[in-house]
Design an enzyme around this catalytic site. Structure first.
Site, PDB file in Angstrom:
ATOM      1  N   SER A 215       0.805  -1.214   0.060  1.00 45.66           N
ATOM      2  CA  SER A 215       0.060   0.011   0.152  1.00 45.66           C
ATOM      3  C   SER A 215       0.685   1.119   0.036  1.00 45.66           C
ATOM      4  CB  SER A 215      -0.895  -0.057   1.104  1.00 45.66           C
ATOM      5  OG  SER A 215      -1.927   1.092   1.266  1.00 45.66           O
ATOM      6  N   ASP A 349     -10.350  -3.314  -5.218  1.00 43.50           N
ATOM      7  CA  ASP A 349      -9.773  -2.691  -4.037  1.00 43.50           C
ATOM      8  C   ASP A 349     -10.608  -1.381  -3.826  1.00 43.50           C
ATOM      9  OD1 ASP A 349      -8.273  -1.018  -2.118  1.00 43.50           O
ATOM     10  OD2 ASP A 349      -6.413  -1.768  -3.239  1.00 43.50           O
ATOM     11  N   HIS A 380      -8.240  -4.518  -0.510  1.00 45.31           N
ATOM     12  CA  HIS A 380      -6.939  -3.891  -0.341  1.00 45.31           C
ATOM     13  C   HIS A 380      -6.263  -4.773   0.702  1.00 45.31           C
ATOM     14  CE1 HIS A 380      -4.684  -0.364  -0.224  1.00 45.31           C
ATOM     15  NE2 HIS A 380      -4.290  -0.531   1.097  1.00 45.31           N
TER      16      HIS A 380
END
Length: 427
Positions: A215, A349, A380
């Site tokens: 991320s 996501d 995610h």
């Protein structure tokens, strides 16, 4: 027929119609609930192999052949795994199944501005399959650190495969580590990660590096490698999972209610507020750049952008939010990365808008060293696998990163020594 007898009416003929009507209402209610469940859980969505964008080169053919999980069907848990929201929520709340507890050493690195970077070092549990010394240098997601379940699971899996792991703890993320300067982590500051990598290179002069970012960490590692080509020395490859590539392009999507992004924005902002307020003494002391007015605006902030405008951009003296997002996003640096680069995203996501995925796809179409893998499901940082309800301890994400790293190590091992020296000179 109803009859009258001393004022009494017999409704035995009419009464059976009432239960039938209620049964119909029950069936309609059940059908409605099932329809909502099917739609919300996305049960009709098919499973498929990731959509892979790459150029046809000997290295890419070798990687895809040696890491077959990238080209095989990804099958999430049947009942809930096709929902990006549930994958994301379960990752956030539950973490991982049967999470291991790897034991490492915490290292403290003083920075030039007075800050103290920390990272945790985990030694391998056995020899690597190639016999080489290989270290995973890992950058977690926003506000995360080495104690998060998804990091511990990945570290445990990597250790068993013979990798040493170094995990950065984002500045200010660990609740029991005080800040030593009026600064904490930002979206794209690479100073702490660079310090950790420098330490690893110095302490283990013969180790190869596998760079991994999750991320926000994906943005940091790609920016780090692209900032200066010397940062790519001794790096075999880089893997980025679920990053957004451009904060400037992402900020507008975070204000939209599509895929509940505005709600996720609020939750992440609330978490950021808690982290900042836990260090209010260091950040809002008499000798800092922060003011009481900033603290007041922080309390009322309901989005990451408001926090970035009030607090985060000031750590590095950015004059505007636009400048902050432009300077901190890897999209302006990632084209300078020449080592093999695997970019992984999920189409469902809820935090990364689909429009942002044109960045890695275009990059993979233009650069031979880039592979872009897009899954249909995974949410995610979820990527759970499983048959029906209970997910497996290891996720598809864990297996892909280690499988890709193994393939890269094998490719490096079989190269002639003269080519290895040539590669080091080129970098």
């Amino acid at each position: 027929m109803a009859t009258q007898d001393s004022g009494y009416y017999d409704y035995t003929i009419v009464a059976p119609e009432m239960p039938a009507m209620f049964d119909g209402m029950k069936l309609a209610a059940v059908a409605t609930v099932l329809y909502v469940i099917v739609r919300c859980l996305n049960l009709k969505s098919p499973t498929a192999a990731p959509d892979i964008t790459y150029q046809d080169t000997p290295l890419n053919r070798f990687l895809l052949k040696s890491c077959p999980i990238l080209t095989k069907e990804y099958i999430p848990p049947l009942l809930w795994g096709k929902s990006g929201h549930l994958q994301t929520a379960l990752y956030g709340k539950m973490g991982r199944v049967s999470c291991p507890h790897p034991i490492g050493l915490r290292k403290y690195l003083p920075m030039q501005d007075g800050a103290t970077a920390t990272f945790d070092l985990f030694e391998p549990m056995g020899d690597h399959r190639t016999g080489d010394d290989v270290t995973m240098v890992i950058c977690p997601g926003i506000g995360n650190h080495s104690e998060k379940h998804y990091i511990r699971t990945f570290v445990g899996h990597s250790q068993k495969e013979g990798y040493r792991c170094a995990v950065l703890n984002h500045l200010g993320a660990l609740p029991n580590i005080e800040l030593t300067s009026p600064r904490m982590f930002t979206y794209g500051c690479t100073w702490e990660f660079a310090s950790m990598v420098g330490y690893i290179k110095k302490m283990f002069p013969h180790t190869h590096l596998i760079v991994v970012g999750f991320s926000l960490g994906g943005n940091i590692v790609c920016k780090f490698l692209g900032e200066n080509r010397t940062n790519q020395e001794r790096v075999l490859c880089c893997v980025s999972v679920c990053q957004g590539y451009s904060a400037l392009r992402a900020q507008e999507t975070f204000l939209q209610w599509d895929q509940c992004r505005r709600f996720y924005n609020f939750l992440m902002a609330d978490n950021m507020k808690k982290i900042i307020l836990s260090h209010r003494g260091s950040l809002f002391g008499s000798a800092t750049k922060m003011e009481d007015a900033d603290l007041s605006r922080l309390y009322t902030a309901t989005s990451l952008m408001q926090i970035d405008e009030t607090i985060m951009r000031k750590f590095h003296g950015h004059n505007s939010l636009k400048e902050y997002y432009e300077k901190e996003s890897c999209v302006h640096y990632i084209h300078n990365v020449d080592v093999p680069l695997l970019l992984v995203n999920s189409a469902d996501d809820p935090l990364v808008h689909g429009s942002l995925l044109t960045i890695p796809r275009t990059l993979a179409e233009k650069k031979q060293n880039v592979i872009f893998a897009l899954t249909l499901h995974g949410g995610h940082l979820g990527f759970f696998e499983g048959a029906v309800l209970v997910p497996q301890p290891l996720t598809w994400m864990d297996k892909v990163i280690v499988g890709y790293a193994n393939a890269m190590c094998q490719w490096e091992k079989q190269k002639p020594p003269c080519q290895k020296k040539s590669d080091m000179v080129d970098v």
